[in-house]
Design a protein around this motif. Structure first.
Motif, PDB file in Angstrom:
ATOM      1  N   UNK A 175       6.083  21.120   1.135  1.00  0.00           N
ATOM      2  CA  UNK A 175       4.808  21.666   1.587  1.00  0.00           C
ATOM      3  C   UNK A 175       4.637  21.380   3.071  1.00  0.00           C
ATOM      4  N   UNK A 176       3.691  22.070   3.712  1.00  0.00           N
ATOM      5  CA  UNK A 176       3.427  21.773   5.131  1.00  0.00           C
ATOM      6  C   UNK A 176       3.022  20.309   5.355  1.00  0.00           C
ATOM      7  N   UNK A 177       2.262  19.711   4.437  1.00  0.00           N
ATOM      8  CA  UNK A 177       1.867  18.304   4.592  1.00  0.00           C
ATOM      9  C   UNK A 177       3.078  17.387   4.484  1.00  0.00           C
ATOM     10  N   UNK A 178       3.973  17.719   3.542  1.00  0.00           N
ATOM     11  CA  UNK A 178       5.182  16.913   3.411  1.00  0.00           C
ATOM     12  C   UNK A 178       6.049  17.061   4.651  1.00  0.00           C
ATOM     13  N   UNK A 179       6.102  18.261   5.191  1.00  0.00           N
ATOM     14  CA  UNK A 179       6.880  18.474   6.412  1.00  0.00           C
ATOM     15  C   UNK A 179       6.298  17.662   7.562  1.00  0.00           C
ATOM     16  N   UNK A 180       4.973  17.608   7.652  1.00  0.00           N
ATOM     17  CA  UNK A 180       4.331  16.832   8.720  1.00  0.00           C
ATOM     18  C   UNK A 180       4.691  15.346   8.606  1.00  0.00           C
ATOM     19  N   UNK A 181       4.697  14.851   7.377  1.00  0.00           N
ATOM     20  CA  UNK A 181       5.014  13.441   7.170  1.00  0.00           C
ATOM     21  C   UNK A 181       6.481  13.172   7.474  1.00  0.00           C
ATOM     22  N   UNK A 182       7.366  14.082   6.967  1.00  0.00           N
ATOM     23  CA  UNK A 182       8.802  13.874   7.175  1.00  0.00           C
ATOM     24  C   UNK A 182       9.185  14.010   8.642  1.00  0.00           C
ATOM     25  N   UNK A 183       8.377  14.732   9.409  1.00  0.00           N
ATOM     26  CA  UNK A 183       8.696  14.948  10.818  1.00  0.00           C
ATOM     27  C   UNK A 183       8.164  13.833  11.722  1.00  0.00           C
ATOM     28  N   UNK A 184       7.680  12.729  11.123  1.00  0.00           N
ATOM     29  CA  UNK A 184       7.238  11.583  11.932  1.00  0.00           C
ATOM     30  C   UNK A 184       8.397  11.167  12.838  1.00  0.00           C
ATOM     31  N   UNK A 185       8.198  11.134  14.132  1.00  0.00           N
ATOM     32  CA  UNK A 185       9.338  10.901  15.030  1.00  0.00           C
ATOM     33  C   UNK A 185       9.897   9.482  14.986  1.00  0.00           C
ATOM     34  N   UNK A 186       9.074   8.518  14.563  1.00  0.00           N
ATOM     35  CA  UNK A 186       9.553   7.131  14.573  1.00  0.00           C
ATOM     36  C   UNK A 186       8.797   6.330  13.528  1.00  0.00           C
ATOM     37  N   UNK A 187       9.512   5.497  12.769  1.00  0.00           N
ATOM     38  CA  UNK A 187       8.868   4.676  11.759  1.00  0.00           C
ATOM     39  C   UNK A 187       8.561   5.452  10.506  1.00  0.00           C
ATOM     40  N   UNK A 188       7.672   4.884   9.676  1.00  0.00           N
ATOM     41  CA  UNK A 188       7.382   5.492   8.378  1.00  0.00           C
ATOM     42  C   UNK A 188       5.926   5.891   8.230  1.00  0.00           C
ATOM     43  N   UNK A 189       5.097   5.638   9.230  1.00  0.00           N
ATOM     44  CA  UNK A 189       3.663   5.835   9.081  1.00  0.00           C
ATOM     45  C   UNK A 189       3.178   7.074   9.809  1.00  0.00           C
ATOM     46  N   UNK A 190       2.251   7.763   9.163  1.00  0.00           N
ATOM     47  CA  UNK A 190       1.566   8.852   9.841  1.00  0.00           C
ATOM     48  C   UNK A 190       0.577   8.257  10.839  1.00  0.00           C
ATOM     49  N   UNK A 191       0.008   9.125  11.663  1.00  0.00           N
ATOM     50  CA  UNK A 191      -0.972   8.643  12.640  1.00  0.00           C
ATOM     51  C   UNK A 191      -2.141   7.956  11.929  1.00  0.00           C
ATOM     52  N   UNK A 192      -2.603   8.579  10.822  1.00  0.00           N
ATOM     53  CA  UNK A 192      -3.733   7.999  10.101  1.00  0.00           C
ATOM     54  C   UNK A 192      -3.360   6.646   9.500  1.00  0.00           C
ATOM     55  N   UNK A 193      -2.155   6.572   8.937  1.00  0.00           N
ATOM     56  CA  UNK A 193      -1.723   5.309   8.338  1.00  0.00           C
ATOM     57  C   UNK A 193      -1.505   4.238   9.411  1.00  0.00           C
ATOM     58  N   UNK A 194      -0.978   4.636  10.550  1.00  0.00           N
ATOM     59  CA  UNK A 194      -0.773   3.681  11.636  1.00  0.00           C
ATOM     60  C   UNK A 194      -2.104   3.136  12.127  1.00  0.00           C
ATOM     61  N   UNK A 195      -3.109   4.005  12.165  1.00  0.00           N
ATOM     62  CA  UNK A 195      -4.433   3.539  12.566  1.00  0.00           C
ATOM     63  C   UNK A 195      -4.998   2.553  11.538  1.00  0.00           C
ATOM     64  N   UNK A 196      -4.670   2.781  10.270  1.00  0.00           N
ATOM     65  CA  UNK A 196      -5.098   1.820   9.243  1.00  0.00           C
ATOM     66  C   UNK A 196      -4.424   0.470   9.453  1.00  0.00           C
ATOM     67  N   UNK A 197      -3.127   0.508   9.759  1.00  0.00           N
ATOM     68  CA  UNK A 197      -2.422  -0.750  10.022  1.00  0.00           C
ATOM     69  C   UNK A 197      -3.017  -1.436  11.247  1.00  0.00           C
ATOM     70  N   UNK A 198      -3.278  -0.677  12.282  1.00  0.00           N
ATOM     71  CA  UNK A 198      -3.865  -1.252  13.487  1.00  0.00           C
ATOM     72  C   UNK A 198      -5.232  -1.869  13.202  1.00  0.00           C
ATOM     73  N   UNK A 199      -5.935  -1.305  12.246  1.00  0.00           N
ATOM     74  CA  UNK A 199      -7.278  -1.805  11.948  1.00  0.00           C
ATOM     75  C   UNK A 199      -7.260  -3.220  11.393  1.00  0.00           C
ATOM     76  N   UNK A 200      -6.072  -3.707  10.982  1.00  0.00           N
ATOM     77  CA  UNK A 200      -6.038  -5.069  10.423  1.00  0.00           C
ATOM     78  C   UNK A 200      -6.472  -6.095  11.463  1.00  0.00           C
ATOM     79  N   UNK A 201      -6.293  -5.780  12.753  1.00  0.00           N
ATOM     80  CA  UNK A 201      -6.716  -6.708  13.800  1.00  0.00           C
ATOM     81  C   UNK A 201      -8.231  -6.835  13.807  1.00  0.00           C
ATOM     82  N   UNK A 202      -8.915  -5.704  13.687  1.00  0.00           N
ATOM     83  CA  UNK A 202     -10.376  -5.723  13.636  1.00  0.00           C
ATOM     84  C   UNK A 202     -10.851  -6.419  12.371  1.00  0.00           C
TER      85      UNK A 202
END
Length: 631
Positions: free
Chosen positions: A496-523
């Motif tokens: 699907x287009x959503x799966x393609x967006x996830x698979x096309x992540x240029x680096x690492x395993x996290x989407x932008x939204x997921x990376x922001x969730x990980x970053x939120x652990x500091x807050x």
């Protein structure tokens, strides 16, 4: 009865006046070396005969020993040539002279005791302040015993504390010993808390025990004095004062044992004979002082134990919290503990550095603050969804299997479409020309299925959290718009287009939204840690932990702080955190980086202005990952 000494000048006629003194007055000639200091329960005066040329002696004593009262024999009606405490006319009646000398001795003793009481009261106040400020139990016990011996002029002493054995039975631990006259190795040991020993008797009964001679016990005593130490080192324990260390609630938590009260506080006793010659019984005043100090000591010791219990409780809470947090993500197990070890080692090196970091020093509490902040720097991960926290591949767990099942459905549809084509030909045309068509159709199907297999392999490869080239990313996105027609004429895409967006992540395993969730652990870390009522000494733990992903050049998160905003404690933690993340072998989304490669990456960050170069240089010099205690 206090001892009263009457000194007189050698060869003076005053000596003849002292021959008829009562037994409570002890006449002695003035020694050439000067009058020795009286003992704690002794008093002294001087008798001179001003009619016989003792005026010079009286004048000299007034200058050398102003607290020593002088009683002078004078001629009746004559004016005294020098000022003295009292004057007695000659010839002096024995009872009149004795009364004057007693008064002089008692006056001297009263003055000395008044001065001593003021001094001891000040000392007790100072000791109380010192005891209240000391938190280390061993240092506290040493302070208690040292001060107790000092104010009671004791040659030796020891402390016993009550503790619970493994089975819960209370026992008495011989915790500390001091001795001015002999030096022996000290070893702790425990003994039953019964009244068979002196200390056990006091700890059990809560009563003060005073012995004028430890070798001569009162009749009917159930306790015994152990002479083994004296016999082994050639010592002699004589006078003894043992007081219980009792809390305000009436709980006896130890016993303070003082041995051999010295007439001269500076004296030492090389032999048992010296002890017998110069040791005196403990006067009542010392008994009261020791009891007062023991009460203060009991409160201080109980507070110290309570403080240590609270520390142990909080330490256990921190350890359990870190373990629980890391249990949510087993791949990072041990990370927080390693970061804490590395950061504390680096902070210790900074504290000892006399060049680059000569202006930075960390107290014991500040080192503890650094350690807690390092241990809890990822505490906020408890607020991050677990599927994001443990995400090792780009696609969510099970999603790749769904794509493979979708590929199998597409395969079956293609095969059915191929079979229908063959059936339709046979129905319409029979077998005429079928063989030629069959070879063409089979080749076309084989090519499409091979293309499908290749696309499935590309999807599986794209699911790995590696660095993805732009052309590969584009080809993955094309799969979402590349349809396969089945036997019913329906079109399906492998992803699907959503799966393609996830698979096309240029680096690492996290989407932008997921990376922001990980970053939120500091807050989350900061918000959670702010809820803890930290003591004043540890109040900066939330602040230090919060900014460990900030960079000196402003390229970090969550606030984009720059160098002036980032504490040095956090700068150290950041280096440790990055190093451990690079070198850890338990991360499924990346292979471990060799140490030297990790240091190169840290160097690149330094050159980019993200890390503190001086701290990184010291980190590399210290090499905390190679410390022996980490083996």
């Amino acid at each position: 009865m206090p001892r009263r000494v009457v000194w007189y000048p050698a060869g003076s006629p005053a000596a003849t006046q002292l021959s008829a003194l009562p037994g409570d007055l002890e006449a002695l000639p003035l020694p050439a070396a000067g009058v020795p200091p009286p003992g704690p329960d002794e008093s002294a005066a001087v008798l001179v005969d001003l009619t016989a040329g003792d005026a010079a002696v009286a004048t000299a004593l007034a200058a050398a020993a102003p607290d020593l009262p002088v009683v002078a024999l004078v001629a009746s009606g004559a004016a005294p040539p020098v000022p003295c405490y009292a004057y007695v006319g000659k010839p002096a009646a024995p009872e009149v002279l004795a009364a004057a000398l007693r008064n002089a001795c008692d006056h001297a003793l009263a003055r000395r005791e008044a001065a001593a009481s003021r001094r001891e009261l000040q000392e007790l106040n100072q000791i109380g302040v010192s005891l209240s400020a000391e938190r280390d139990t061993d240092a506290l016990l040493t302070l208690i015993l040292s001060k107790a011996r000092e104010i009671t002029q004791s040659d030796a002493g020891s402390i016993y504390v009550v503790e619970d054995a493994v089975d819960g039975t209370p026992r008495l631990r011989f915790k500390l010993a001091q001795n001015d006259s002999v030096r022996v190795p000290f070893t702790e040991f425990t003994l039953p808390i019964d009244d068979a020993s002196v200390a056990g008797h006091v700890a059990l009964t809560g009563a003060v025990l005073q012995l004028d001679d430890a070798y001569v016990l009162p009749p009917g005593s159930r306790f015994q004095f152990n002479r083994e130490f004296d016999e082994r080192v050639g010592y002699r324990s004589k006078s003894m004062l043992v007081v219980p260390m009792t809390t305000p609630q009436g709980k006896v938590i130890g016993a303070l044992q003082l041995i051999n009260c010295k007439r001269d506080p500076a004296a030492v006793f090389p032999t048992p004979a010296d002890v017998l010659a110069h040791v005196i019984p403990y006067p009542p005043r010392f008994r009261d002082l020791a009891a007062s100090l023991a009460s203060q000591a009991a409160v201080a010791l109980e507070n110290s134990r309570l403080f240590q219990s609270i520390q142990a409780l909080f330490e256990g809470f921190v350890q359990a919290s870190v373990t629980a947090i890391e249990a949510r993500d087993p791949t990072t197990s041990g990370h927080s503990f390693r970061v804490a070890d590395f950061t504390v080692a680096l902070a210790t090196a900074v504290d000892r550095d006399d060049r680059t970091f000569r202006d930075i020093r960390f107290s014991h509490d500040e080192m503890k603050e650094i350690r807690y902040a390092s241990l809890l720097h990822d505490f906020g991960k408890v607020g991050v969804r677990e599927e994001v926290l443990v995400k090792a591949k780009k696609l969510p767990v099970g999603q790749l299997d769904m794509i493979r099942q979708r590929g199998e459905i597409i395969r079956r549809g293609l095969e059915l479409r191929h079979a229908r084509r063959k059936t339709d030909w046979l129905v319409q045309h029979g077998r005429e020309g079928f063989g030629d068509r069959l070879a063409q159709w089979d080749a076309e199907l084989a090519a499409v299925l091979a293309d499908l297999d290749q696309h499935l392999k590309a999807v599986a490869a794209a699911n790995e959290p590696t660095v993805m080239p732009d052309d590969v990313s584009a080809s993955i996105r094309d799969l979402a718009v590349h349809p396969y027609a089945d036997h019913l004429g329906d079109s399906l895409t492998l992803i699907t287009p959503e799966e393609a967006r996830i698979l096309a992540i240029p680096r690492g395993s996290l989407t932008r939204e997921e990376y922001e969730q990980i970053q939120s652990h500091v807050v989350h870390t900061y918000q959670f840690l702010k809820q803890i009522p930290w003591t004043k000494e540890l109040s900066r733990v939330p602040e230090i932990a919060r900014s460990h992903h900030e960079k000196l050049n402003g390229g970090g998160y969550p606030d984009g702080w720059r160098a002036p905003d980032i504490p040095v404690q956090t700068r150290m933690m950041t280096i440790s955190d990055i190093f451990d993340a690079l070198t850890s072998r338990d991360r499924p989304y990346k292979p471990a980086v060799p140490v030297e490669r990790a240091l190169d990456i840290l160097g690149q960050e330094r050159r980019a202005g993200a890390l503190d170069g001086d701290l990184l240089q010291l980190f590399i010099a210290v090499r905390p990952w190679e410390r022996p205690d980490r083996a």
